[in-house]
Design a protein around this motif. Structure first.
Motif, PDB file in Angstrom:
ATOM      1  N   ASN A  40       0.653  -1.140  -0.114  1.00 16.64           N
ATOM      2  CA  ASN A  40       0.206  -0.118   0.115  1.00 16.64           C
ATOM      3  C   ASN A  40       0.939   1.413  -0.078  1.00 16.64           C
ATOM      4  OD1 ASN A  40      -2.382  -1.405   0.256  1.00 16.64           O
ATOM      5  ND2 ASN A  40      -2.459  -1.174   2.377  1.00 16.64           N
ATOM      6  N   ILE A  41       0.268   2.341  -0.572  1.00 13.20           N
ATOM      7  CA  ILE A  41       0.807   3.907  -0.441  1.00 13.20           C
ATOM      8  C   ILE A  41      -0.359   4.251   0.518  1.00 13.20           C
ATOM      9  CG2 ILE A  41       0.837   5.913  -1.468  1.00 13.20           C
ATOM     10  CD1 ILE A  41       1.706   4.708  -4.031  1.00 13.20           C
ATOM     11  N   GLN A  42       0.227   5.203   1.523  1.00 17.61           N
ATOM     12  CA  GLN A  42      -0.445   6.004   2.379  1.00 17.61           C
ATOM     13  C   GLN A  42      -0.645   7.255   1.836  1.00 17.61           C
ATOM     14  OE1 GLN A  42       2.156   4.176   3.801  1.00 17.61           O
ATOM     15  NE2 GLN A  42       0.847   2.412   3.849  1.00 17.61           N
ATOM     16  N   PHE A  43      -1.852   7.876   2.199  1.00 18.27           N
ATOM     17  CA  PHE A  43      -2.001   9.241   1.893  1.00 18.27           C
ATOM     18  C   PHE A  43      -3.033   9.873   3.049  1.00 18.27           C
ATOM     19  CE2 PHE A  43      -5.810   7.798  -0.539  1.00 18.27           C
ATOM     20  CZ  PHE A  43      -6.789   8.757  -0.319  1.00 18.27           C
ATOM     21  N   ARG A  44      -2.885  11.301   3.417  1.00 20.34           N
ATOM     22  CA  ARG A  44      -3.663  11.720   4.567  1.00 20.34           C
ATOM     23  C   ARG A  44      -3.817  13.148   4.074  1.00 20.34           C
ATOM     24  NH1 ARG A  44       1.026  12.102   9.274  1.00 20.34           N
ATOM     25  NH2 ARG A  44       2.302  13.730   8.271  1.00 20.34           N
ATOM     26  N   VAL A  45      -4.771  13.823   4.757  1.00 24.78           N
ATOM     27  CA  VAL A  45      -4.980  15.152   4.628  1.00 24.78           C
ATOM     28  C   VAL A  45      -4.894  16.169   5.920  1.00 24.78           C
ATOM     29  CG1 VAL A  45      -6.944  16.897   3.797  1.00 24.78           C
ATOM     30  CG2 VAL A  45      -6.670  14.565   2.815  1.00 24.78           C
ATOM     31  N   SER A  46      -4.127  17.047   5.695  1.00 24.35           N
ATOM     32  CA  SER A  46      -3.974  18.105   6.771  1.00 24.35           C
ATOM     33  C   SER A  46      -3.396  17.353   8.024  1.00 24.35           C
ATOM     34  CB  SER A  46      -5.307  18.845   7.334  1.00 24.35           C
ATOM     35  OG  SER A  46      -5.639  19.561   6.249  1.00 24.35           O
ATOM     36  N   GLY A  47      -2.507  16.302   7.924  1.00 27.06           N
ATOM     37  CA  GLY A  47      -1.954  15.413   8.968  1.00 27.06           C
ATOM     38  C   GLY A  47      -2.991  14.596   9.720  1.00 27.06           C
ATOM     39  N   GLY A  48      -4.105  14.204   8.999  1.00 29.05           N
ATOM     40  CA  GLY A  48      -5.089  13.505   9.884  1.00 29.05           C
ATOM     41  C   GLY A  48      -4.613  12.036   9.619  1.00 29.05           C
ATOM     42  N   LEU A  49      -5.606  11.031   9.658  1.00 30.62           N
ATOM     43  CA  LEU A  49      -5.373   9.755   9.805  1.00 30.62           C
ATOM     44  C   LEU A  49      -4.992   9.192   8.496  1.00 30.62           C
ATOM     45  CD1 LEU A  49      -8.675   8.622  11.528  1.00 30.62           C
ATOM     46  CD2 LEU A  49      -6.300   8.825  12.537  1.00 30.62           C
ATOM     47  N   ASP A  50      -3.985   8.008   8.437  1.00 27.19           N
ATOM     48  CA  ASP A  50      -3.479   7.574   7.217  1.00 27.19           C
ATOM     49  C   ASP A  50      -4.291   6.867   6.653  1.00 27.19           C
ATOM     50  OD1 ASP A  50      -1.196   8.173   8.075  1.00 27.19           O
ATOM     51  OD2 ASP A  50      -0.253   6.352   8.617  1.00 27.19           O
ATOM     52  N   VAL A  51      -4.615   6.751   5.315  1.00 25.76           N
ATOM     53  CA  VAL A  51      -5.651   6.064   4.432  1.00 25.76           C
ATOM     54  C   VAL A  51      -4.566   5.016   3.479  1.00 25.76           C
ATOM     55  CG1 VAL A  51      -7.405   6.109   2.575  1.00 25.76           C
ATOM     56  CG2 VAL A  51      -7.072   8.102   4.375  1.00 25.76           C
ATOM     57  N   ASP A  65      -7.952  20.968  -1.568  1.00 27.95           N
ATOM     58  CA  ASP A  65      -6.693  21.775  -1.760  1.00 27.95           C
ATOM     59  C   ASP A  65      -5.580  20.828  -1.731  1.00 27.95           C
ATOM     60  OD1 ASP A  65      -4.388  23.428  -1.207  1.00 27.95           O
ATOM     61  OD2 ASP A  65      -5.322  24.446   0.663  1.00 27.95           O
ATOM     62  N   ILE A  66      -4.752  20.561  -2.724  1.00 25.34           N
ATOM     63  CA  ILE A  66      -3.892  19.736  -2.592  1.00 25.34           C
ATOM     64  C   ILE A  66      -2.616  19.974  -1.815  1.00 25.34           C
ATOM     65  CG2 ILE A  66      -4.618  18.353  -4.857  1.00 25.34           C
ATOM     66  CD1 ILE A  66      -2.218  19.827  -6.335  1.00 25.34           C
ATOM     67  N   SER A  67      -2.575  21.119  -1.489  1.00 28.87           N
ATOM     68  CA  SER A  67      -1.339  21.465  -0.468  1.00 28.87           C
ATOM     69  C   SER A  67      -1.586  20.888   0.734  1.00 28.87           C
ATOM     70  CB  SER A  67      -1.078  23.006  -0.365  1.00 28.87           C
ATOM     71  OG  SER A  67      -2.263  23.613   0.417  1.00 28.87           O
ATOM     72  N   GLN A  68      -2.704  20.597   0.890  1.00 33.26           N
ATOM     73  CA  GLN A  68      -3.260  19.788   2.344  1.00 33.26           C
ATOM     74  C   GLN A  68      -3.006  18.232   2.333  1.00 33.26           C
ATOM     75  OE1 GLN A  68      -3.714  21.574   5.287  1.00 33.26           O
ATOM     76  NE2 GLN A  68      -3.099  23.078   3.815  1.00 33.26           N
ATOM     77  N   LEU A  69      -2.567  17.708   1.022  1.00 29.22           N
ATOM     78  CA  LEU A  69      -2.565  16.268   0.828  1.00 29.22           C
ATOM     79  C   LEU A  69      -1.133  15.924   1.011  1.00 29.22           C
ATOM     80  CD1 LEU A  69      -3.988  13.609  -0.371  1.00 29.22           C
ATOM     81  CD2 LEU A  69      -3.454  14.373  -2.413  1.00 29.22           C
ATOM     82  N   GLU A  70      -1.018  14.887   1.659  1.00 27.74           N
ATOM     83  CA  GLU A  70       0.590  14.158   1.983  1.00 27.74           C
ATOM     84  C   GLU A  70       0.536  12.727   1.438  1.00 27.74           C
ATOM     85  OE1 GLU A  70       2.362  16.423   5.867  1.00 27.74           O
ATOM     86  OE2 GLU A  70       0.315  15.337   6.224  1.00 27.74           O
ATOM     87  N   VAL A  71       1.504  12.184   0.825  1.00 28.77           N
ATOM     88  CA  VAL A  71       1.725  11.003   0.414  1.00 28.77           C
ATOM     89  C   VAL A  71       2.931  10.374   0.907  1.00 28.77           C
ATOM     90  CG1 VAL A  71      -0.050  11.139  -1.617  1.00 28.77           C
ATOM     91  CG2 VAL A  71       2.534  11.781  -1.800  1.00 28.77           C
ATOM     92  N   LYS A  72       2.800   8.958   1.003  1.00 32.42           N
ATOM     93  CA  LYS A  72       4.215   8.331   1.268  1.00 32.42           C
ATOM     94  C   LYS A  72       4.122   6.772   0.870  1.00 32.42           C
ATOM     95  CE  LYS A  72       3.611   6.639   6.045  1.00 32.42           C
ATOM     96  NZ  LYS A  72       4.097   6.424   7.436  1.00 32.42           N
ATOM     97  N   GLY A  73       5.137   6.155   0.607  1.00 33.26           N
ATOM     98  CA  GLY A  73       5.215   4.868   0.145  1.00 33.26           C
ATOM     99  C   GLY A  73       6.567   4.522   0.396  1.00 33.26           C
ATOM    100  N   ASN A  74       6.608   3.018   0.017  1.00 37.57           N
ATOM    101  CA  ASN A  74       7.737   2.074   0.341  1.00 37.57           C
ATOM    102  C   ASN A  74       8.713   2.393  -1.046  1.00 37.57           C
ATOM    103  OD1 ASN A  74       7.097   1.148   2.767  1.00 37.57           O
ATOM    104  ND2 ASN A  74       6.346  -0.528   2.135  1.00 37.57           N
ATOM    105  N   LEU A  75       9.913   2.107  -0.859  1.00 42.10           N
ATOM    106  CA  LEU A  75      10.995   2.233  -1.732  1.00 42.10           C
ATOM    107  C   LEU A  75      10.362   1.503  -3.187  1.00 42.10           C
ATOM    108  CD1 LEU A  75      14.017   2.605  -2.246  1.00 42.10           C
ATOM    109  CD2 LEU A  75      14.660   0.464  -1.679  1.00 42.10           C
TER     110      LEU A  75
END
Length: 86
Positions: A40-51, A65-75
């Protein structure tokens, strides 16, 4: 009023959350995770819960507002974000 097109891709290196944009930008966007991602990749909005976002997953976010959107993933995980101001 003209419609603006937006496209951005990420290839993750295992770092923490990354902001999609740094300046406020309201768009309708679709997130597309590569079907070749090993997890999975995770995303969240405004530092909220991981999805959790599975390999091959797609979701459309309307008028966000995509400046509030954060994403992370594995290598090596891939994520594309496409959309516009419509």
């Amino acid at each position: 009023m003209a419609n603006n097109i937006y496209a951005k891709s990420f290839v993750f290196t295992g770092e923490g959350y990354l902001a999609v944009e740094t300046t406020p930008t309201v768009l309708t966007v679709t997130l597309v995770a590569s079907s070749k991602n090993s997890g999975n990749i995770q995303f969240r909005v405004s530092g909220g819960l991981d999805v959790n976002f599975p390999p091959g997953g797609m979701v459309t976010l309307q008028s966000v507002d995509i400046s509030q959107l954060e994403v992370k993933g594995n290598l090596g995980h891939h994520l594309a974000i496409v959309g516009g101001s419509w």
